[in-house]
Design a protein around this motif. Structure first.
Motif, PDB file in Angstrom:
ATOM      1  N   ASP A  63     -64.886-115.802  46.507  1.00 38.20           N
ATOM      2  CA  ASP A  63     -64.953-114.494  46.813  1.00 38.20           C
ATOM      3  C   ASP A  63     -65.997-114.558  48.156  1.00 38.20           C
ATOM      4  O   ASP A  63     -65.922-113.509  48.823  1.00 38.20           O
ATOM      5  CB  ASP A  63     -65.890-113.735  45.721  1.00 38.20           C
ATOM      6  CG  ASP A  63     -67.398-113.881  45.640  1.00 38.20           C
ATOM      7  OD1 ASP A  63     -67.420-115.410  45.371  1.00 38.20           O
ATOM      8  OD2 ASP A  63     -68.282-113.244  45.507  1.00 38.20           O
ATOM      9  N   VAL A  64     -66.708-115.549  48.356  1.00 37.75           N
ATOM     10  CA  VAL A  64     -67.422-115.413  49.600  1.00 37.75           C
ATOM     11  C   VAL A  64     -66.438-115.677  50.740  1.00 37.75           C
ATOM     12  O   VAL A  64     -66.578-114.811  51.806  1.00 37.75           O
ATOM     13  CB  VAL A  64     -68.417-116.903  49.650  1.00 37.75           C
ATOM     14  CG1 VAL A  64     -69.020-116.954  50.967  1.00 37.75           C
ATOM     15  CG2 VAL A  64     -69.658-116.207  48.732  1.00 37.75           C
ATOM     16  N   LEU A  65     -65.352-116.366  50.528  1.00 38.07           N
ATOM     17  CA  LEU A  65     -64.499-116.732  51.567  1.00 38.07           C
ATOM     18  C   LEU A  65     -63.603-115.367  52.018  1.00 38.07           C
ATOM     19  O   LEU A  65     -63.571-115.060  53.170  1.00 38.07           O
ATOM     20  CB  LEU A  65     -63.375-117.731  51.142  1.00 38.07           C
ATOM     21  CG  LEU A  65     -63.804-119.510  51.420  1.00 38.07           C
ATOM     22  CD1 LEU A  65     -63.113-120.363  50.204  1.00 38.07           C
ATOM     23  CD2 LEU A  65     -64.347-119.887  52.556  1.00 38.07           C
ATOM     24  N   SER A  66     -63.378-114.723  50.791  1.00 34.12           N
ATOM     25  CA  SER A  66     -62.598-113.374  51.059  1.00 34.12           C
ATOM     26  C   SER A  66     -63.336-112.407  51.747  1.00 34.12           C
ATOM     27  O   SER A  66     -63.137-111.494  52.804  1.00 34.12           O
ATOM     28  CB  SER A  66     -62.204-112.884  49.695  1.00 34.12           C
ATOM     29  OG  SER A  66     -61.212-113.918  49.240  1.00 34.12           O
ATOM     30  N   ARG A  67     -64.672-112.244  51.284  1.00 32.56           N
ATOM     31  CA  ARG A  67     -65.704-111.251  51.898  1.00 32.56           C
ATOM     32  C   ARG A  67     -65.892-111.626  53.454  1.00 32.56           C
ATOM     33  O   ARG A  67     -65.696-110.748  54.287  1.00 32.56           O
ATOM     34  CB  ARG A  67     -67.186-111.668  51.275  1.00 32.56           C
ATOM     35  CG  ARG A  67     -67.092-110.447  50.021  1.00 32.56           C
ATOM     36  CD  ARG A  67     -68.491-110.238  49.482  1.00 32.56           C
ATOM     37  NE  ARG A  67     -69.419-111.236  49.993  1.00 32.56           N
ATOM     38  CZ  ARG A  67     -70.458-111.928  49.179  1.00 32.56           C
ATOM     39  NH1 ARG A  67     -70.285-111.916  47.923  1.00 32.56           N
ATOM     40  NH2 ARG A  67     -70.920-112.810  49.759  1.00 32.56           N
ATOM     41  N   VAL A  68     -66.189-112.999  53.773  1.00 34.54           N
ATOM     42  CA  VAL A  68     -66.474-113.466  55.052  1.00 34.54           C
ATOM     43  C   VAL A  68     -65.186-113.190  55.952  1.00 34.54           C
ATOM     44  O   VAL A  68     -65.179-112.321  57.304  1.00 34.54           O
ATOM     45  CB  VAL A  68     -66.710-114.705  55.317  1.00 34.54           C
ATOM     46  CG1 VAL A  68     -66.952-114.985  56.868  1.00 34.54           C
ATOM     47  CG2 VAL A  68     -68.264-114.832  54.651  1.00 34.54           C
ATOM     48  N   GLU A  69     -64.001-113.461  55.459  1.00 35.51           N
ATOM     49  CA  GLU A  69     -62.713-113.284  56.149  1.00 35.51           C
ATOM     50  C   GLU A  69     -62.614-111.657  56.434  1.00 35.51           C
ATOM     51  O   GLU A  69     -62.204-111.238  57.757  1.00 35.51           O
ATOM     52  CB  GLU A  69     -61.626-113.973  55.468  1.00 35.51           C
ATOM     53  CG  GLU A  69     -60.351-113.741  56.323  1.00 35.51           C
ATOM     54  CD  GLU A  69     -59.126-114.484  55.606  1.00 35.51           C
ATOM     55  OE1 GLU A  69     -58.051-114.672  56.009  1.00 35.51           O
ATOM     56  OE2 GLU A  69     -59.499-114.838  54.341  1.00 35.51           O
ATOM     57  N   ARG A  70     -62.673-110.772  55.353  1.00 34.66           N
ATOM     58  CA  ARG A  70     -62.377-109.562  55.815  1.00 34.66           C
ATOM     59  C   ARG A  70     -63.427-108.748  56.559  1.00 34.66           C
ATOM     60  O   ARG A  70     -63.022-108.026  57.275  1.00 34.66           O
ATOM     61  CB  ARG A  70     -62.862-108.563  54.229  1.00 34.66           C
ATOM     62  CG  ARG A  70     -62.030-107.463  54.340  1.00 34.66           C
ATOM     63  CD  ARG A  70     -61.815-107.064  52.664  1.00 34.66           C
ATOM     64  NE  ARG A  70     -63.082-107.156  51.966  1.00 34.66           N
ATOM     65  CZ  ARG A  70     -63.086-108.044  50.998  1.00 34.66           C
ATOM     66  NH1 ARG A  70     -62.084-108.990  50.605  1.00 34.66           N
ATOM     67  NH2 ARG A  70     -64.235-107.972  50.235  1.00 34.66           N
ATOM     68  N   TRP A  71     -65.000-109.191  56.669  1.00 37.36           N
ATOM     69  CA  TRP A  71     -65.839-108.715  57.286  1.00 37.36           C
ATOM     70  C   TRP A  71     -65.689-109.002  58.756  1.00 37.36           C
ATOM     71  O   TRP A  71     -65.596-108.171  59.824  1.00 37.36           O
ATOM     72  CB  TRP A  71     -67.204-109.245  56.936  1.00 37.36           C
ATOM     73  CG  TRP A  71     -68.393-108.380  57.188  1.00 37.36           C
ATOM     74  CD1 TRP A  71     -68.990-107.468  56.884  1.00 37.36           C
ATOM     75  CD2 TRP A  71     -68.974-108.614  58.658  1.00 37.36           C
ATOM     76  NE1 TRP A  71     -69.886-106.665  57.590  1.00 37.36           N
ATOM     77  CE2 TRP A  71     -69.860-107.427  58.701  1.00 37.36           C
ATOM     78  CE3 TRP A  71     -68.962-109.260  59.792  1.00 37.36           C
ATOM     79  CZ2 TRP A  71     -70.690-107.444  59.706  1.00 37.36           C
ATOM     80  CZ3 TRP A  71     -69.865-109.075  60.808  1.00 37.36           C
ATOM     81  CH2 TRP A  71     -70.716-108.144  60.806  1.00 37.36           C
ATOM     82  N   VAL A  72     -65.288-110.277  59.091  1.00 36.25           N
ATOM     83  CA  VAL A  72     -64.669-110.467  60.492  1.00 36.25           C
ATOM     84  C   VAL A  72     -63.551-109.889  60.742  1.00 36.25           C
ATOM     85  O   VAL A  72     -63.773-109.167  61.972  1.00 36.25           O
ATOM     86  CB  VAL A  72     -64.579-112.093  60.696  1.00 36.25           C
ATOM     87  CG1 VAL A  72     -63.959-112.337  62.155  1.00 36.25           C
ATOM     88  CG2 VAL A  72     -65.805-112.903  60.318  1.00 36.25           C
ATOM     89  N   VAL A  73     -62.538-109.778  60.196  1.00 37.07           N
ATOM     90  CA  VAL A  73     -61.215-109.095  60.651  1.00 37.07           C
ATOM     91  C   VAL A  73     -61.562-107.666  60.805  1.00 37.07           C
ATOM     92  O   VAL A  73     -61.084-107.151  61.652  1.00 37.07           O
ATOM     93  CB  VAL A  73     -60.222-109.435  59.674  1.00 37.07           C
ATOM     94  CG1 VAL A  73     -58.736-108.351  59.808  1.00 37.07           C
ATOM     95  CG2 VAL A  73     -59.630-110.749  59.715  1.00 37.07           C
ATOM     96  N   ASP A  74     -62.400-107.055  59.848  1.00 37.60           N
ATOM     97  CA  ASP A  74     -62.520-105.434  59.929  1.00 37.60           C
ATOM     98  C   ASP A  74     -63.184-105.264  60.970  1.00 37.60           C
ATOM     99  O   ASP A  74     -63.566-104.020  61.760  1.00 37.60           O
ATOM    100  CB  ASP A  74     -63.244-105.088  58.598  1.00 37.60           C
ATOM    101  CG  ASP A  74     -62.187-105.058  57.450  1.00 37.60           C
ATOM    102  OD1 ASP A  74     -60.887-105.404  57.737  1.00 37.60           O
ATOM    103  OD2 ASP A  74     -62.624-104.870  56.344  1.00 37.60           O
ATOM    104  N   GLY A  75     -64.332-106.139  61.378  1.00 41.91           N
ATOM    105  CA  GLY A  75     -65.209-105.932  62.473  1.00 41.91           C
ATOM    106  C   GLY A  75     -64.830-106.285  63.968  1.00 41.91           C
ATOM    107  O   GLY A  75     -65.085-105.652  64.930  1.00 41.91           O
ATOM    108  N   LEU A  76     -63.514-106.679  64.057  1.00 37.74           N
ATOM    109  CA  LEU A  76     -62.863-106.901  65.286  1.00 37.74           C
ATOM    110  C   LEU A  76     -62.716-105.443  66.029  1.00 37.74           C
ATOM    111  O   LEU A  76     -61.900-104.765  65.422  1.00 37.74           O
ATOM    112  CB  LEU A  76     -61.630-107.815  65.158  1.00 37.74           C
ATOM    113  CG  LEU A  76     -61.826-109.376  65.031  1.00 37.74           C
ATOM    114  CD1 LEU A  76     -60.446-109.865  64.539  1.00 37.74           C
ATOM    115  CD2 LEU A  76     -62.402-109.953  65.971  1.00 37.74           C
ATOM    116  N   GLY A  77     -63.320-105.557  67.324  1.00 43.04           N
ATOM    117  CA  GLY A  77     -62.621-104.249  68.031  1.00 43.04           C
ATOM    118  C   GLY A  77     -63.729-103.008  67.562  1.00 43.04           C
ATOM    119  O   GLY A  77     -63.329-101.831  68.286  1.00 43.04           O
ATOM    120  N   ARG A  78     -64.483-103.252  66.886  1.00 41.35           N
ATOM    121  CA  ARG A  78     -65.328-101.978  66.236  1.00 41.35           C
ATOM    122  C   ARG A  78     -66.354-101.758  66.969  1.00 41.35           C
ATOM    123  O   ARG A  78     -66.551-100.573  67.398  1.00 41.35           O
ATOM    124  CB  ARG A  78     -66.152-102.428  64.825  1.00 41.35           C
ATOM    125  CG  ARG A  78     -64.920-102.220  63.543  1.00 41.35           C
ATOM    126  CD  ARG A  78     -65.412-100.874  62.840  1.00 41.35           C
ATOM    127  NE  ARG A  78     -64.364-100.401  61.961  1.00 41.35           N
ATOM    128  CZ  ARG A  78     -64.567-100.772  60.569  1.00 41.35           C
ATOM    129  NH1 ARG A  78     -65.434-101.525  60.118  1.00 41.35           N
ATOM    130  NH2 ARG A  78     -63.585-100.435  59.628  1.00 41.35           N
TER     131      ARG A  78
END
Length: 187
Positions: free
Chosen positions: A22-37
């Motif tokens: 769950d940590v891996l998924s959360r971190v991955e999602r947080w990085v990807v969602d944060g790109l370009g924001r």
């Protein structure tokens, strides 16, 4: 000269990672969602006590994120007591890794940081800083919002999204031992 393509400096993924899905998924999602924001790159800091698996998690998630960063993945292991000379060395190594000719590298630390931010401003680069002092890592971050950084350390820098890692549960610890030693020996 030999054109090697973008740097791919991530350490080898260990494979022995238990109880962190769950940590891996959360971190991955947080990085990807944060790109370009935001105008600046997303920064995630994995924090916790020594031996809790911060490096293993950072390396695993960095490998999972590689496809989002076609301009390269850079890695530096710093240690808790980071001197300006070490930081200078990291920026110099990063700029060499991306193909910057030695004679174009400035000698001053601030100028090296500016050159690195300029080079990364319109690129997609992932930078991993392992075991870093939170007060020093800001000077090493890439520029632009298409890049990202993963940081490990005891504390998160103020500008980072902190993700504390706890110790493994007893069941997770037994699973890890079983993977490393085999069923018979653990039994």
């Amino acid at each position: 000269g030999l054109a090697l393509g973008p740097p791919a400096q991530l350490p080898r993924d260990t494979g022995d990672l238990v109880g962190r899905d769950d940590v891996l998924s959360r971190v991955e999602r947080w990085v990807v969602d944060g790109l370009g924001r935001e105008p600046s790159p997303p920064v995630v800091a994995l924090t916790g006590l020594p031996g809790v698996g911060k490096t293993a998690v950072a390396v695993r998630v960095a490998h999972r994120l590689r496809r989002h960063f076609p301009d390269g993945q850079l890695y530096a292991a710093l240690g808790d007591e980071t001197s300006e000379a070490q930081l200078h060395g990291v920026l110099t190594a990063f700029l060499r890794a991306v193909g910057m000719p030695e004679e174009r590298l400035p000698t001053g630390f601030a100028e090296l940081g500016a050159l690195f931010r300029t080079w990364t401003a319109d690129r997609r680069v992932l930078v991993v800083f392992d075991d870093v002092d939170p007060s020093t890592v800001g000077a090493l971050l890439p520029g632009g919002s298409g890049s990202a950084a993963l940081v490990t350390g005891r504390r998160a820098p103020s500008f980072a999204h902190g993700v504390p890692l706890s110790e493994l549960t007893i069941a997770e610890g037994i699973e890890l031992l079983t993977r490393l030693l085999g069923d018979r020996r653990v039994a």
